[in-house]
Design a protein around this motif. Structure first.
Motif, PDB file in Angstrom:
ATOM      1  N   VAL A 196       0.845  -1.203   0.000  1.00 52.16           N
ATOM      2  CA  VAL A 196       0.000   0.000   0.000  1.00 52.16           C
ATOM      3  C   VAL A 196       0.881   1.254   0.000  1.00 52.16           C
ATOM      4  N   PRO A 197       0.556   2.251  -0.839  1.00 52.89           N
ATOM      5  CA  PRO A 197       1.366   3.468  -0.876  1.00 52.89           C
ATOM      6  C   PRO A 197       1.511   4.134   0.494  1.00 52.89           C
ATOM      7  N   HIS A 198       2.600   4.819   0.695  1.00 50.14           N
ATOM      8  CA  HIS A 198       2.930   5.449   1.979  1.00 50.14           C
ATOM      9  C   HIS A 198       3.492   6.840   1.669  1.00 50.14           C
ATOM     10  N   PRO A 199       3.241   7.833   2.548  1.00 53.31           N
ATOM     11  CA  PRO A 199       3.694   9.199   2.228  1.00 53.31           C
ATOM     12  C   PRO A 199       5.200   9.417   2.248  1.00 53.31           C
ATOM     13  N   THR A 200       5.979   8.519   2.871  1.00 55.33           N
ATOM     14  CA  THR A 200       7.421   8.793   2.952  1.00 55.33           C
ATOM     15  C   THR A 200       8.321   7.663   2.444  1.00 55.33           C
ATOM     16  N   HIS A 201       7.703   6.560   2.007  1.00 55.78           N
ATOM     17  CA  HIS A 201       8.496   5.429   1.504  1.00 55.78           C
ATOM     18  C   HIS A 201       7.910   4.935   0.180  1.00 55.78           C
ATOM     19  N   PHE A 202       8.761   4.403  -0.684  1.00 54.59           N
ATOM     20  CA  PHE A 202       8.268   3.731  -1.882  1.00 54.59           C
ATOM     21  C   PHE A 202       7.427   2.519  -1.479  1.00 54.59           C
ATOM     22  N   SER A 203       6.305   2.337  -2.166  1.00 53.56           N
ATOM     23  CA  SER A 203       5.597   1.059  -2.060  1.00 53.56           C
ATOM     24  C   SER A 203       6.409   0.038  -2.860  1.00 53.56           C
ATOM     25  N   LEU A 204       5.989  -1.228  -2.800  1.00 56.65           N
ATOM     26  CA  LEU A 204       6.732  -2.265  -3.528  1.00 56.65           C
ATOM     27  C   LEU A 204       6.757  -1.964  -5.030  1.00 56.65           C
ATOM     28  N   ASP A 205       5.583  -1.628  -5.581  1.00 61.11           N
ATOM     29  CA  ASP A 205       5.514  -1.367  -7.024  1.00 61.11           C
ATOM     30  C   ASP A 205       6.321  -0.127  -7.411  1.00 61.11           C
ATOM     31  N   GLU A 206       6.214   0.913  -6.585  1.00 65.68           N
ATOM     32  CA  GLU A 206       6.984   2.142  -6.867  1.00 65.68           C
ATOM     33  C   GLU A 206       8.488   1.864  -6.826  1.00 65.68           C
ATOM     34  N   ALA A 207       8.898   1.030  -5.892  1.00 66.50           N
ATOM     35  CA  ALA A 207      10.326   0.718  -5.771  1.00 66.50           C
ATOM     36  C   ALA A 207      10.831  -0.048  -6.993  1.00 66.50           C
ATOM     37  N   VAL A 208      10.015  -0.992  -7.457  1.00 65.20           N
ATOM     38  CA  VAL A 208      10.408  -1.769  -8.644  1.00 65.20           C
ATOM     39  C   VAL A 208      10.533  -0.828  -9.854  1.00 65.20           C
ATOM     40  N   GLU A 209       9.569   0.071  -9.966  1.00 65.10           N
ATOM     41  CA  GLU A 209       9.561   1.051 -11.055  1.00 65.10           C
ATOM     42  C   GLU A 209      10.813   1.940 -11.007  1.00 65.10           C
ATOM     43  N   ALA A 210      11.130   2.438  -9.802  1.00 63.74           N
ATOM     44  CA  ALA A 210      12.309   3.296  -9.628  1.00 63.74           C
ATOM     45  C   ALA A 210      13.590   2.508  -9.919  1.00 63.74           C
ATOM     46  N   ALA A 211      13.613   1.249  -9.509  1.00 64.80           N
ATOM     47  CA  ALA A 211      14.802   0.414  -9.748  1.00 64.80           C
ATOM     48  C   ALA A 211      14.993   0.181 -11.241  1.00 64.80           C
ATOM     49  N   ARG A 212      13.888  -0.030 -11.950  1.00 65.00           N
ATOM     50  CA  ARG A 212      13.963  -0.199 -13.404  1.00 65.00           C
ATOM     51  C   ARG A 212      14.576   1.036 -14.049  1.00 65.00           C
ATOM     52  N   ALA A 213      14.139   2.206 -13.572  1.00 62.45           N
ATOM     53  CA  ALA A 213      14.627   3.466 -14.142  1.00 62.45           C
ATOM     54  C   ALA A 213      16.125   3.652 -13.881  1.00 62.45           C
ATOM     55  N   VAL A 214      16.607   3.183 -12.731  1.00 66.82           N
ATOM     56  CA  VAL A 214      18.046   3.294 -12.429  1.00 66.82           C
ATOM     57  C   VAL A 214      18.831   2.287 -13.271  1.00 66.82           C
ATOM     58  N   GLY A 215      18.313   1.066 -13.375  1.00 62.45           N
ATOM     59  CA  GLY A 215      18.921   0.081 -14.269  1.00 62.45           C
ATOM     60  C   GLY A 215      20.227  -0.524 -13.767  1.00 62.45           C
ATOM     61  N   ALA A 216      20.357  -0.695 -12.451  1.00 59.22           N
ATOM     62  CA  ALA A 216      21.538  -1.376 -11.911  1.00 59.22           C
ATOM     63  C   ALA A 216      21.536  -2.833 -12.363  1.00 59.22           C
ATOM     64  N   ARG A 217      22.732  -3.472 -12.368  1.00 60.56           N
ATOM     65  CA  ARG A 217      22.788  -4.876 -12.778  1.00 60.56           C
ATOM     66  C   ARG A 217      21.946  -5.738 -11.839  1.00 60.56           C
ATOM     67  N   ARG A 218      22.037  -5.431 -10.523  1.00 61.32           N
ATOM     68  CA  ARG A 218      21.187  -6.131  -9.557  1.00 61.32           C
ATOM     69  C   ARG A 218      20.602  -5.110  -8.587  1.00 61.32           C
TER      70      ARG A 218
END
Ligand code: ZN
Ligand code: ZN
Ligand code: ZN
Length: 256
Positions: A196-218
């Motif tokens: 569930v979205p939270h005002p100060t932390h990435f939710s799981l989906d938001e974090a995956v999305e942000a990680a995709r945008a960064v594009g680290a190997r892992r």
């Protein structure tokens, strides 16, 4: 150089006191999470990121014998309440603590006795405070560290890049200037609180999305609440992404 996750839990730690949900009662050790922290070590020296309320047991379990420096992401209780427990290690050598100006100001208010002259009666850790600024790389006990600004609700706090690893814990947004410093990463560590979205932390989906945008190997996610079952969530993640767990250790490439 390696980095070890000393804690991957949100502010409550998991299990949560008084809770009997499935994750809090889980027998999977990956669902037992101490407060978020990582230790960098090169075989001789050690650098700790954040010293939360679990610092003492984390250090005992890791058989930590000395600490060359502490880096703080921000002054929330789950990241700084272990500072007093640095006392025994600080008796061997003064410990430098690096943090941004708002964090240092909060520490001054929260732990005034750190700064008063010793009266010989009160025990306090021997710490030496150093200011950090986002975007300005510093040498911390021989380690090159780049502090990075990240959004944590209304606050701007610090993440850190060390070699080809970036550690961004409490986070709900990555500003463009930080994104530009996240190229060519072997490993991104990113906070992901719950579904569930939270005002100060990435939710799981938001974090995956942000990680995709960064594009680290892992990418390894951290700072989970008890809403997250390690195994169930891990199954849903794309290739190259996984939830971290307490005790996970990964090599860090310093040459980039
Ligand atoms: Zn936190
Ligand atoms: Zn629970
Ligand atoms: Zn926080």
């Amino acid at each position: 150089m390696k980095m070890t996750f000393w804690g991957t839990g949100t502010s409550t730690g998991i299990p949560v006191v008084g809770c009997s949900c499935a994750v809090c009662r889980s027998t999977d050790p990956c669902n037992h999470r101490r407060r978020a922290s990582v230790l960098f070590e090169d075989g001789h020296r050690t650098w700790l990121v954040d010293a939360g309320p679990d610092f003492r047991v984390q250090a005992l379990d890791a058989e930590l014998k000395h600490l060359d420096a502490v880096l703080l992401t921000h002054a929330h209780a789950d990241h700084v309440l272990g500072l007093d427990d640095l006392r025994p290690l600080s008796w061997k050598q003064v410990i430098p603590v690096w943090a941004d100006a708002p964090t240092l100001a909060t520490i001054r208010t929260a732990f005034p006795y750190f700064f008063t002259a010793g009266d010989g009666k009160t025990s306090r850790p021997r710490l030496e405070f150093h200011p950090l600024e986002a975007g300005q790389s510093v040498e911390v006990a021989g380690l090159t560290v780049l502090p990075l600004a990240i959004h944590h609700g209304d606050a701007s706090i610090l993440g850190f890049r060390v070699g080809a690893v970036a550690y961004l814990t409490d986070c709900n947004g990555i500003p463009p200037e930080t994104k530009a410093s996240l190229e060519d990463l072997d490993v991104l560590v990113l906070g992901a609180l719950r579904a569930v979205p939270h005002p100060t932390h990435f939710s799981l989906d938001e974090a995956v999305e942000a990680a995709r945008a960064v594009g680290a190997r892992r990418t390894f996610f951290t700072h989970f609440s008890h809403d997250v079952d390690h195994r169930l969530w891990a199954q849903t993640l794309p290739e190259g992404m996984a939830p971290a767990y307490d005790g996970l250790s990964i090599p860090v490439r310093m040459e980039v």
